[in-house]
Design a protein around this motif. Structure first.
Motif, PDB file in Angstrom:
ATOM      1  N   THR A  48      72.562  12.735  24.176  1.00  0.00           N
ATOM      2  CA  THR A  48      73.263  11.583  24.744  1.00  0.00           C
ATOM      3  C   THR A  48      74.701  11.584  24.245  1.00  0.00           C
ATOM      4  OG1 THR A  48      71.197  10.346  24.631  1.00  0.00           O
ATOM      5  CG2 THR A  48      73.216   9.078  25.002  1.00  0.00           C
ATOM      6  N   LYS A  49      75.643  11.561  25.176  1.00  0.00           N
ATOM      7  CA  LYS A  49      77.072  11.518  24.841  1.00  0.00           C
ATOM      8  C   LYS A  49      77.620  10.107  25.006  1.00  0.00           C
ATOM      9  CE  LYS A  49      81.494  13.269  24.991  1.00  0.00           C
ATOM     10  NZ  LYS A  49      82.220  12.465  24.051  1.00  0.00           N
ATOM     11  N   PHE A  50      77.170   9.404  26.062  1.00  0.00           N
ATOM     12  CA  PHE A  50      77.780   8.122  26.399  1.00  0.00           C
ATOM     13  C   PHE A  50      76.790   7.249  27.163  1.00  0.00           C
ATOM     14  CE2 PHE A  50      79.973   5.562  29.627  1.00  0.00           C
ATOM     15  CZ  PHE A  50      80.853   4.838  28.850  1.00  0.00           C
ATOM     16  N   MET A  51      76.816   5.962  26.854  1.00  0.00           N
ATOM     17  CA  MET A  51      76.119   4.951  27.656  1.00  0.00           C
ATOM     18  C   MET A  51      77.122   3.852  27.944  1.00  0.00           C
ATOM     19  SD  MET A  51      72.295   4.105  26.411  1.00  0.00           S
ATOM     20  CE  MET A  51      71.028   5.338  26.382  1.00  0.00           C
ATOM     21  N   SER A  52      77.238   3.490  29.218  1.00  0.00           N
ATOM     22  CA  SER A  52      78.147   2.412  29.585  1.00  0.00           C
ATOM     23  C   SER A  52      77.562   1.069  29.165  1.00  0.00           C
ATOM     24  CB  SER A  52      78.397   2.430  31.097  1.00  0.00           C
ATOM     25  OG  SER A  52      77.206   2.086  31.788  1.00  0.00           O
ATOM     26  N   GLU A  53      78.217   0.020  29.564  1.00  0.00           N
ATOM     27  CA  GLU A  53      77.735  -1.327  29.264  1.00  0.00           C
ATOM     28  C   GLU A  53      76.275  -1.463  29.669  1.00  0.00           C
ATOM     29  OE1 GLU A  53      78.538  -5.526  31.372  1.00  0.00           O
ATOM     30  OE2 GLU A  53      80.291  -4.641  30.407  1.00  0.00           O
ATOM     31  N   ILE A  54      75.519  -2.076  28.795  1.00  0.00           N
ATOM     32  CA  ILE A  54      74.096  -2.287  29.022  1.00  0.00           C
ATOM     33  C   ILE A  54      73.905  -3.738  29.436  1.00  0.00           C
ATOM     34  CG2 ILE A  54      71.837  -2.277  27.923  1.00  0.00           C
ATOM     35  CD1 ILE A  54      73.131  -0.140  25.975  1.00  0.00           C
ATOM     36  N   ASP A  55      73.325  -3.937  30.597  1.00  0.00           N
ATOM     37  CA  ASP A  55      73.178  -5.267  31.155  1.00  0.00           C
ATOM     38  C   ASP A  55      71.715  -5.696  31.123  1.00  0.00           C
ATOM     39  OD1 ASP A  55      73.503  -7.647  32.506  1.00  0.00           O
ATOM     40  OD2 ASP A  55      73.931  -6.728  34.451  1.00  0.00           O
ATOM     41  N   ILE A  70      65.573   6.591  37.140  1.00  0.00           N
ATOM     42  CA  ILE A  70      66.754   7.397  36.858  1.00  0.00           C
ATOM     43  C   ILE A  70      67.274   7.980  38.165  1.00  0.00           C
ATOM     44  CG2 ILE A  70      67.618   9.474  35.694  1.00  0.00           C
ATOM     45  CD1 ILE A  70      65.374   9.050  33.631  1.00  0.00           C
ATOM     46  N   GLU A  71      68.603   7.993  38.278  1.00  0.00           N
ATOM     47  CA  GLU A  71      69.258   8.579  39.441  1.00  0.00           C
ATOM     48  C   GLU A  71      70.425   9.431  38.944  1.00  0.00           C
ATOM     49  OE1 GLU A  71      70.347   6.567  43.550  1.00  0.00           O
ATOM     50  OE2 GLU A  71      71.536   5.765  41.893  1.00  0.00           O
ATOM     51  N   VAL A  72      70.570  10.632  39.479  1.00  0.00           N
ATOM     52  CA  VAL A  72      71.693  11.491  39.105  1.00  0.00           C
ATOM     53  C   VAL A  72      72.921  11.054  39.886  1.00  0.00           C
ATOM     54  CG1 VAL A  72      72.599  13.845  39.121  1.00  0.00           C
ATOM     55  CG2 VAL A  72      70.199  13.446  38.567  1.00  0.00           C
ATOM     56  N   LEU A  73      74.011  10.813  39.158  1.00  0.00           N
ATOM     57  CA  LEU A  73      75.281  10.472  39.801  1.00  0.00           C
ATOM     58  C   LEU A  73      76.121  11.714  40.040  1.00  0.00           C
ATOM     59  CD1 LEU A  73      76.218   7.266  37.757  1.00  0.00           C
ATOM     60  CD2 LEU A  73      75.129   7.409  40.009  1.00  0.00           C
ATOM     61  N   LYS A  74      76.156  12.622  39.033  1.00  0.00           N
ATOM     62  CA  LYS A  74      76.915  13.864  39.222  1.00  0.00           C
ATOM     63  C   LYS A  74      76.578  14.869  38.129  1.00  0.00           C
ATOM     64  CE  LYS A  74      81.117  12.767  36.671  1.00  0.00           C
ATOM     65  NZ  LYS A  74      82.553  12.753  36.672  1.00  0.00           N
ATOM     66  N   ASN A  77      80.355  20.310  34.128  1.00  0.00           N
ATOM     67  CA  ASN A  77      80.242  21.684  33.675  1.00  0.00           C
ATOM     68  C   ASN A  77      79.132  21.850  32.636  1.00  0.00           C
ATOM     69  OD1 ASN A  77      81.030  24.432  33.400  1.00  0.00           O
ATOM     70  ND2 ASN A  77      82.189  23.894  31.573  1.00  0.00           N
ATOM     71  N   SER A  78      79.102  20.946  31.658  1.00  0.00           N
ATOM     72  CA  SER A  78      78.076  20.986  30.613  1.00  0.00           C
ATOM     73  C   SER A  78      77.289  19.675  30.547  1.00  0.00           C
ATOM     74  CB  SER A  78      78.713  21.272  29.249  1.00  0.00           C
ATOM     75  OG  SER A  78      79.619  20.234  28.921  1.00  0.00           O
ATOM     76  N   SER A  79      77.536  18.792  31.508  1.00  0.00           N
ATOM     77  CA  SER A  79      76.939  17.453  31.457  1.00  0.00           C
ATOM     78  C   SER A  79      76.204  17.102  32.740  1.00  0.00           C
ATOM     79  CB  SER A  79      78.029  16.412  31.203  1.00  0.00           C
ATOM     80  OG  SER A  79      78.904  16.360  32.314  1.00  0.00           O
ATOM     81  N   ILE A  80      75.455  16.025  32.637  1.00  0.00           N
ATOM     82  CA  ILE A  80      74.833  15.384  33.787  1.00  0.00           C
ATOM     83  C   ILE A  80      75.030  13.884  33.584  1.00  0.00           C
ATOM     84  CG2 ILE A  80      72.546  15.393  32.704  1.00  0.00           C
ATOM     85  CD1 ILE A  80      71.320  15.705  35.522  1.00  0.00           C
ATOM     86  N   THR A  81      75.459  13.199  34.625  1.00  0.00           N
ATOM     87  CA  THR A  81      75.702  11.758  34.554  1.00  0.00           C
ATOM     88  C   THR A  81      74.623  11.050  35.358  1.00  0.00           C
ATOM     89  OG1 THR A  81      78.074  12.140  34.334  1.00  0.00           O
ATOM     90  CG2 THR A  81      77.385   9.924  34.961  1.00  0.00           C
ATOM     91  N   ILE A  96      66.768  -4.330  33.027  1.00  0.00           N
ATOM     92  CA  ILE A  96      68.026  -3.804  32.487  1.00  0.00           C
ATOM     93  C   ILE A  96      68.622  -2.803  33.469  1.00  0.00           C
ATOM     94  CG2 ILE A  96      66.959  -1.895  31.224  1.00  0.00           C
ATOM     95  CD1 ILE A  96      68.896  -2.317  28.949  1.00  0.00           C
ATOM     96  N   ASN A  97      69.947  -2.757  33.506  1.00  0.00           N
ATOM     97  CA  ASN A  97      70.675  -1.737  34.264  1.00  0.00           C
ATOM     98  C   ASN A  97      71.685  -1.083  33.346  1.00  0.00           C
ATOM     99  OD1 ASN A  97      69.545  -2.036  36.853  1.00  0.00           O
ATOM    100  ND2 ASN A  97      70.887  -3.753  37.311  1.00  0.00           N
ATOM    101  N   ILE A  98      71.781   0.221  33.434  1.00  0.00           N
ATOM    102  CA  ILE A  98      72.830   0.968  32.743  1.00  0.00           C
ATOM    103  C   ILE A  98      73.495   1.819  33.817  1.00  0.00           C
ATOM    104  CG2 ILE A  98      73.434   2.558  30.893  1.00  0.00           C
ATOM    105  CD1 ILE A  98      70.793   1.777  29.516  1.00  0.00           C
ATOM    106  N   ASP A  99      74.739   1.488  34.125  1.00  0.00           N
ATOM    107  CA  ASP A  99      75.433   2.144  35.237  1.00  0.00           C
ATOM    108  C   ASP A  99      75.700   3.620  35.011  1.00  0.00           C
ATOM    109  OD1 ASP A  99      75.524  -0.155  36.795  1.00  0.00           O
ATOM    110  OD2 ASP A  99      77.458  -0.779  35.967  1.00  0.00           O
ATOM    111  N   LYS A 100      75.961   4.003  33.758  1.00  0.00           N
ATOM    112  CA  LYS A 100      76.378   5.380  33.504  1.00  0.00           C
ATOM    113  C   LYS A 100      75.883   5.860  32.145  1.00  0.00           C
ATOM    114  CE  LYS A 100      80.658   8.081  33.377  1.00  0.00           C
ATOM    115  NZ  LYS A 100      82.128   7.982  33.449  1.00  0.00           N
TER     116      LYS A 100
END
Length: 130
Positions: A48-55, A70-74, A77-81, A96-100
């Motif tokens: 895990t590199k990053f989690m956006s605001e957690i609602d 879970i849904e893939v946004l993009k 090169n070395s990541s998956i969002t 709960i929703n986590i946008d990114k």
């Protein structure tokens, strides 16, 4: 969005208010997105590199069954969002929703490692190509 995992809220998952402890839910989410990312990218060292605001929208109580979507946004090169939503399985009420969420594949030295993936792959498709 596909919902991959279900969890049953048990007494050990509750906070002093008698509802699902947010830390436990975040643990479940982090584990699920890690497993999903490792399977998609086929690289076991994915973190895990990053989690956006957690609602936190609502809560769950003992005995509830929740599901993690879970849904893939993009693909990078070395990541998956990813995007993540947790809801009550029976009522479909959002919890709960986590946008990114950004997951990164690493080499043996802990540096970002290119994965070469550009789209979601399903295990059945991988098996058909062997």
């Amino acid at each position: 969005m596909k919902f991959h995992t279900r969890k049953w809220v048990k007494p050990e998952d509750l906070n002093p208010n008698g509802t699902l402890f947010g830390g436990r839910l975040l643990q479940w989410i982090d584990e699920e997105v890690a497993l999903y990312s490792i399977i998609q990218l086929e690289i076991p060292k994915t973190v895990t590199k990053f989690m956006s605001e957690i609602d936190f929208i609502s809560s769950a109580k003992q005995g509830d069954i929740i599901e993690i979507g879970i849904e893939v946004l993009k693909f990078g090169n070395s990541s998956i969002t990813l995007n993540c939503k947790v809801r009550n399985k029976l009522t479909h009420k959002d919890i709960i929703n986590i946008d990114k969420i950004v997951m990164v594949s690493l080499d043996d030295n802990g540096n970002p490692r290119p994965h070469g993936k550009t789209k979601v792959e399903f295990v059945k498709d991988r098996l058909d190509n062997q």
